[in-house]
Design a protein around this motif. Structure first.
Motif, PDB file in Angstrom:
ATOM      1  N   PRO A   1       2.477 -53.863 -22.344  1.00 12.76           N
ATOM      2  CA  PRO A   1       3.222 -52.929 -23.070  1.00 12.76           C
ATOM      3  C   PRO A   1       2.102 -51.364 -23.382  1.00 12.76           C
ATOM      4  N   ALA A   2       1.050 -51.933 -23.470  1.00  9.96           N
ATOM      5  CA  ALA A   2       0.232 -50.761 -23.617  1.00  9.96           C
ATOM      6  C   ALA A   2      -0.022 -49.690 -22.360  1.00  9.96           C
ATOM      7  N   ARG A   3       0.066 -50.355 -21.389  1.00  4.63           N
ATOM      8  CA  ARG A   3       0.028 -49.503 -19.940  1.00  4.63           C
ATOM      9  C   ARG A   3       1.265 -48.734 -20.026  1.00  4.63           C
ATOM     10  N   ALA A   4       2.320 -49.181 -20.681  1.00  5.24           N
ATOM     11  CA  ALA A   4       3.616 -48.203 -20.460  1.00  5.24           C
ATOM     12  C   ALA A   4       3.396 -47.141 -21.175  1.00  5.24           C
ATOM     13  N   ALA A   5       2.903 -47.349 -22.380  1.00  6.19           N
ATOM     14  CA  ALA A   5       2.588 -46.248 -23.253  1.00  6.19           C
ATOM     15  C   ALA A   5       1.759 -45.206 -22.735  1.00  6.19           C
ATOM     16  N   LEU A   6       0.621 -45.649 -22.080  1.00  2.00           N
ATOM     17  CA  LEU A   6      -0.188 -44.704 -21.039  1.00  2.00           C
ATOM     18  C   LEU A   6       0.677 -43.938 -20.010  1.00  2.00           C
ATOM     19  N   ARG A   7       1.411 -44.552 -19.474  1.00  2.00           N
ATOM     20  CA  ARG A   7       2.240 -43.906 -18.373  1.00  2.00           C
ATOM     21  C   ARG A   7       3.197 -42.932 -19.099  1.00  2.00           C
ATOM     22  N   ASN A   8       3.930 -43.159 -20.057  1.00  2.00           N
ATOM     23  CA  ASN A   8       4.649 -42.376 -20.789  1.00  2.00           C
ATOM     24  C   ASN A   8       4.081 -41.186 -21.557  1.00  2.00           C
ATOM     25  N   ASN A   9       2.761 -41.115 -21.556  1.00  2.00           N
ATOM     26  CA  ASN A   9       2.098 -40.108 -22.049  1.00  2.00           C
ATOM     27  C   ASN A   9       1.260 -39.589 -21.098  1.00  2.00           C
ATOM     28  N   ALA A  10       1.432 -39.719 -19.872  1.00  2.00           N
ATOM     29  CA  ALA A  10       0.939 -38.995 -18.396  1.00  2.00           C
ATOM     30  C   ALA A  10      -0.859 -39.293 -18.748  1.00  2.00           C
ATOM     31  N   ILE A  11      -1.035 -40.531 -18.857  1.00  6.30           N
ATOM     32  CA  ILE A  11      -2.561 -40.808 -19.080  1.00  6.30           C
ATOM     33  C   ILE A  11      -2.604 -41.753 -17.960  1.00  6.30           C
ATOM     34  N   PRO A  12      -3.686 -41.526 -16.961  1.00  3.38           N
ATOM     35  CA  PRO A  12      -4.004 -42.352 -15.819  1.00  3.38           C
ATOM     36  C   PRO A  12      -3.903 -43.923 -16.457  1.00  3.38           C
ATOM     37  N   ASP A  13      -3.234 -44.846 -15.507  1.00  4.28           N
ATOM     38  CA  ASP A  13      -3.155 -46.161 -16.096  1.00  4.28           C
ATOM     39  C   ASP A  13      -4.202 -46.914 -14.961  1.00  4.28           C
ATOM     40  N   ASP A  14      -5.504 -46.816 -15.222  1.00  3.15           N
ATOM     41  CA  ASP A  14      -6.424 -47.398 -14.440  1.00  3.15           C
ATOM     42  C   ASP A  14      -6.452 -48.899 -14.730  1.00  3.15           C
ATOM     43  N   ASP A  15      -7.440 -49.541 -13.893  1.00  5.45           N
ATOM     44  CA  ASP A  15      -7.695 -50.875 -14.171  1.00  5.45           C
ATOM     45  C   ASP A  15      -8.193 -51.227 -15.332  1.00  5.45           C
ATOM     46  N   GLU A  16      -9.387 -50.526 -15.917  1.00  2.97           N
ATOM     47  CA  GLU A  16      -9.706 -50.637 -17.211  1.00  2.97           C
ATOM     48  C   GLU A  16      -9.088 -49.471 -18.165  1.00  2.97           C
ATOM     49  N   VAL A  17      -8.982 -49.827 -19.392  1.00  4.38           N
ATOM     50  CA  VAL A  17      -8.422 -48.738 -20.381  1.00  4.38           C
ATOM     51  C   VAL A  17      -9.503 -48.719 -21.293  1.00  4.38           C
ATOM     52  N   ILE A  18      -9.943 -47.366 -21.229  1.00  4.43           N
ATOM     53  CA  ILE A  18     -11.292 -46.859 -22.126  1.00  4.43           C
ATOM     54  C   ILE A  18     -10.569 -46.070 -23.068  1.00  4.43           C
ATOM     55  N   LEU A  19     -10.796 -46.654 -24.463  1.00  3.57           N
ATOM     56  CA  LEU A  19     -10.595 -45.987 -25.697  1.00  3.57           C
ATOM     57  C   LEU A  19     -11.743 -45.536 -26.283  1.00  3.57           C
ATOM     58  N   ARG A  20     -11.899 -43.986 -26.526  1.00  2.00           N
ATOM     59  CA  ARG A  20     -13.059 -43.580 -27.313  1.00  2.00           C
ATOM     60  C   ARG A  20     -12.897 -42.584 -28.191  1.00  2.00           C
ATOM     61  N   ARG A  21     -13.489 -42.729 -29.336  1.00  2.00           N
ATOM     62  CA  ARG A  21     -13.338 -41.854 -30.516  1.00  2.00           C
ATOM     63  C   ARG A  21     -14.791 -41.268 -30.936  1.00  2.00           C
ATOM     64  N   VAL A  22     -14.569 -39.968 -31.228  1.00  2.00           N
ATOM     65  CA  VAL A  22     -15.731 -39.376 -31.738  1.00  2.00           C
ATOM     66  C   VAL A  22     -15.593 -38.856 -33.089  1.00  2.00           C
TER      67      VAL A  22
END
Length: 556
Positions: free
Chosen positions: A75-96
């Protein structure tokens, strides 16, 4: 799974790059070594609340990167697609995290809100501990957990769809009722307006035509006196034409008698008479053109006044009167047909309600069976966790009058920790240690049905004896067969069950100038030494090493 974790300048961690694998990984170390810091860093990457105090002293900012590998259908990949975020093989979460308190969030190098980062992160990683306020402690998640356990997600989806259709049908009924009520309130006025405007029979452009005709008639009326005076001069008793004609005849007789000297005068008189005839013709033509019936001007003015009065009454312009007529006629038509349409919409809403109630009732029955099954399954895990006298209860409240997307049911996980005590919500009744063990039992039962792919347990073995710690370790190992498990532990029985062992320790850098947290993967000899330390305490004895070897050999 959580594939890699990279941390920069977070509290005592200056630089850390950690590779992780499937199965069960334990993190051990002495108190204060930085285990909680590592979890705080991961929580930040998952969308947790930022805090300026997380930034390492002397640095402008800190950063955490979590690299995740997910199935294509997660389901997380669907959330990415719904927000126009590239759905790559890896999902990289980054926080500064900045030292002034600001934070920035990224998913696959695209800037996102902290809320979206948290939503995606919560679908991938669950963190459980003795003071957990996330995951299954939240009663809002209990209904979905029960549905996942009983594989009722399809039925729950059908109920949501039926609820959406019912809501739409009820909104249509409400809107139609409003239209009919408006039409009823304006019926008399609308009916009078339709009669009045229909009788008036105006068309677009009529006012302009009438105004032009009125101006023309008024101009004719004002010029009538001048025309009459001209006619009197040319054709009245003192008209010049007869006298000039008589004079010309006398002179012609004189010319005939030989007085040719009058010829120029006769020619001039003849030209004058011709000019007078032309003038008279022009005058007659003007009189014919100006001929009008005074009643026409009156009629034009009355019509124009009627149109403009109607326009003032309806607060519009004359050309809009046909549209006003159409509107009021439509209002009356709405009133006439509205009751029929309202009846049809009510019928459709009643059918939608019946469909919803049927689906929600079936789902509720399924949930009732599932509640008993889940209570029994979790209960079977409790004795080994030293909770044999406790009960796990799925509190299932049914209200057939409740119309909601989730159906008739309210689901909450309750526990009874001792016989004779009142059962209550999981978070309120269970102590810290009990809570963690209840959650572990629940996760074991739910692991292959609706669990997040990564589960992190933070010191859930605190304050328990060897047998309970061993039971916890065995259950964590069972979980690791279906999801990735990371466990921060002080229990050697838990540490021995893992496939991988990471040691968290403090390191003094540059002759004590500063201290940093370091994470070191342990091979088998190093694991044996660490498990022995966990068994013996500060002074590791030969007996502790022997016990550690035995513990590791029994498990592996």
């Amino acid at each position: 799974m959580l594939y890699a974790l990279s941390v920069r300048n977070i509290v005592l961690i200056d630089q850390l790059d950690l590779a992780l694998d499937a199965g069960m990984t334990v993190l051990t170390g002495e108190t204060g070594a930085g285990k909680s810091i590592l979890l705080d860093a991961l929580t930040l990457a998952l969308g947790g609340r930022g805090d300026a105090s997380l930034v390492r002293n002397g640095c402008d900012s800190g950063q955490v990167v979590a690299v995740l590998q997910l199935p294509a259908e997660h389901p997380a990949r669907a959330a990415l697609r719904n927000n126009a975020i590239p759905d790559d093989d890896e999902v990289i979460l980054r926080r500064v995290q900045f030292a002034d308190g600001r934070t920035r969030a990224f998913i696959n190098d695209q800037p996102v809100s902290a809320a979206l980062l948290q939503r995606v992160g919560s679908q991938i990683v669950e963190i459980h501990g003795q003071h957990d306020d996330r995951a299954l402690v939240d009663a809002a998640t209990h209904r979905a957990a029960l549905d996942a356990f009983a594989m009722l997600d399809g039925q729950a989806g059908a109920v949501r769809a039926a609820w959406a259709m019912l809501s739409e049908a009820q909104e249509a009924v409400a809107a139609q009722k409003h239209l009919v009520a408006e039409a009823l309130a304006l019926e008399d006025y609308a009916r009078h307006s339709v009669e009045e405007l229909t009788k008036l029979g105006t068309v677009v452009g009529e006012e302009e035509e009438l105004a032009e005709r009125r101006q023309h008639l008024q101009q004719i009326e004002r010029s009538a006196t001048d025309v009459k005076e001209t006619d009197d001069v040319l054709n009245g008793p003192a008209a010049p034409a007869p006298a000039l004609s008589s004079l010309m005849r006398r002179l012609l007789r004189k010319i005939d008698g030989g007085a040719t000297l009058f010829q120029p005068i006769v020619d001039a008189l003849d030209a004058s008479l011709i000019a007078l005839d032309n003038t008279s013709d022009a005058l007659e033509a003007l009189k014919r053109e100006m001929a009008y019936d005074p009643a026409e001007l009156e009629a034009v003015e009355e019509r124009l006044f009627a149109l403009r009065a109607a326009a003032r009454k309806h607060q519009t312009v004359c050309d809009e009167l046909p549209a006003i007529l159409a509107k009021y006629a439509a209002d009356l038509q709405t009133l006439h047909s509205g009751e029929e349409r309202l009846a049809a919409l009510k019928h459709a809403a009643a059918k939608a309600l019946a469909d919803y109630q049927g689906l929600a009732g079936a789902l509720s029955a399924g949930r009732s069976e599932a509640a008993d099954a889940l209570s029994a399954a979790v209960g079977a895990e409790l004795p080994d966790l030293k909770l044999g006298a406790a009960k796990f209860i799925v509190d299932h409240q049914v209200d057939p009058e409740r119309i909601a997307a989730s159906g008739f049911d309210q689901i909450a996980f309750h526990v009874q920790t001792n016989p004779g005590t009142a059962a209550g919500p999981l978070l309120k009744v269970a102590s810290g240690g009990e809570l963690s063990r209840f959650l572990l039992a629940l996760k074991v039962v739910l692991a292959d049905r609706g669990s997040a792919p990564v589960l992190i347990f933070d010191e859930i073995d605190t304050g328990v004896g060897g047998a309970v710690a061993d039971a916890i370790g065995r259950r964590l190992a069972r979980l690791a067969g279906r999801v990735q498990v990371l466990a921060v532990t002080h229990a050697p029985q838990v540490a021995a069950r893992a496939q991988r062992h990471l040691l968290i320790e403090k390191q003094a850098m540059e002759e004590g100038a500063f201290v940093r947290t370091h994470v070191k993967p342990l091979d088998l000899p190093a694991r044996r030494e660490e498990v022995a330390r966990m068994l013996a305490g500060a002074s590791v004895t030969a007996e502790a090493r022997a016990a550690a070897s035995k513990l590791l050999s029994e498990v592996h």
